[in-house]
Enzyme design. Structure first.
Site, PDB file in Angstrom:
ATOM      1  N   CYS A  72      73.248 -45.624  14.516  1.00 14.25           N
ATOM      2  CA  CYS A  72      74.076 -46.389  15.217  1.00 14.25           C
ATOM      3  C   CYS A  72      73.224 -46.569  16.610  1.00 14.25           C
ATOM      4  CB  CYS A  72      75.441 -45.611  15.496  1.00 14.25           C
ATOM      5  SG  CYS A  72      76.327 -46.224  16.888  1.00 14.25           S
ATOM      6  N   CYS A 101      75.204 -45.864  19.908  1.00 17.81           N
ATOM      7  CA  CYS A 101      75.106 -44.425  20.221  1.00 17.81           C
ATOM      8  C   CYS A 101      73.680 -43.896  21.102  1.00 17.81           C
ATOM      9  CB  CYS A 101      75.194 -43.823  18.736  1.00 17.81           C
ATOM     10  SG  CYS A 101      76.542 -44.164  17.848  1.00 17.81           S
TER      11      CYS A 101
END
Length: 311
Positions: A48, A51
């Site tokens: 991700c 993230c």
């Protein structure tokens, strides 16, 4: 608790404030730890991109908060059963990153996706304030007084104090929840609902209001609860009669036997977790929400429910 949070703790190390958790440590490092200090949970994955940006920014904000909040990180790829179980309990974990603030064992607030540092700082400040970590001009002491009045059976006097607090702070969720519970104690469930419905929209999902809503729901159930002895006999004669066991749990709770009610609901969940669209789990959450988060019935019940979910 307010004294612990107030002003932070400059001596707290980064390893105490920020850590990685797994399925095995989630209860200890999130649910139990959040009984004292809000815990921010960062659900992330190595693949991700946002993230990787959000994580360090969140860590910086938590470190700057100096102990008013803590942070844990959950790698969803490495903790798929935990993630699935939390999603089953209502957390929106379909997209990453998702950041959830827990306080006193329950989700308090959340956001999803990358955020600017200013928004992250504001989120943490809001969580710390909701947990009572800032000065409030003596309202906390007034709340404690009102709570003691209510506990001592002086519901009418307590209602006057809660109402006065709302007059000083019309966005105080503890005061709205307390005033609603006073009306519940006085047997006026309609007025209790009116108090909650009149609360500002921005605090409508606060734990104190959710607890009062749960108490109202349980009180209305109690009005139609069946006789415990007859229902227990029915369940003993036909253990697979899920409706009878569910009715028995409601009757036990109405009779003040909360722990026994939770035990019956856990047994029903163990036998058929999907019965009546998951009614056993829904009723368990209603009971948990109605009690104080650190009540032994809640702590033990949540642990047993989690064990059944992970089984």
């Amino acid at each position: 608790m307010v004294d612990i949070l107030g002003g932070g703790n400059a001596g707290v190390s980064a390893t105490d404030l920020i850590k990685d958790v797994t399925e095995e440590t989630f209860m200890q490092d999130v649910v139990d730890a959040s009984m004292d200090v809000p815990v921010i949970v960062d659900f992330w994955a190595p693949w991700c991109g946002p993230c990787k940006t959000l994580g360090p920014m969140l860590e910086a904000a938590v470190t700057k908060a100096k102990g008013t909040v803590k942070m844990v990180k959950v790698n969803v790829d490495e903790n798929q059963r935990l993630t699935a179980a939390l999603a089953q309990q209502g957390l929106p974990l379909q997209s990453l990153p998702t950041v959830v603030a827990f306080y006193q064992g329950r989700p308090l607030d959340l956001f999803q996706g990358a955020q600017p540092q200013s928004e992250i700082d504001a989120f943490l400040k809001r969580i710390a304030e909701a947990a009572g970590s800032t000065a409030d001009g003596g309202l906390s002491e007034a709340l404690e007084t009102a709570e003691q009045m209510l506990e001592d059976g002086a519901a009418e006097d307590a209602a006057q104090v809660f109402a006065a607090i709302i007059g000083e702070d019309d966005k105080n969720p503890a005061a709205y929840g307390g005033l609603a519970r006073c009306h519940i104690a006085l047997g006026d469930l309609d007025q209790a609902e009116a108090v909650l419905n009149g609360a500002p929209a921005e605090i409508s999902a606060a734990p104190e209001l959710e607890a009062a809503h749960a108490q109202i729901a349980l009180s209305r159930q109690a009005e139609n609860a069946g006789p415990v002895a007859e229902l227990r006999a029915t369940v003993e004669a036909a253990p697979e009669n899920h409706q009878a066991r569910f009715d028995l749990a409601q009757a036990l709770h109405a009779a003040g036997e909360t722990e026994a009610a939770v035990a019956e609901l856990l047994e029903l969940f163990r036998r058929d977790r999907e019965w009546n669209e998951g009614a056993a789990k829904t009723q368990l959450f209603t009971i948990f929400d109605a009690l104080k988060p650190n009540d032994p019935v809640v702590l033990n019940g949540r642990r047993k429910l989690s064990s059944l979910i992970f089984a």
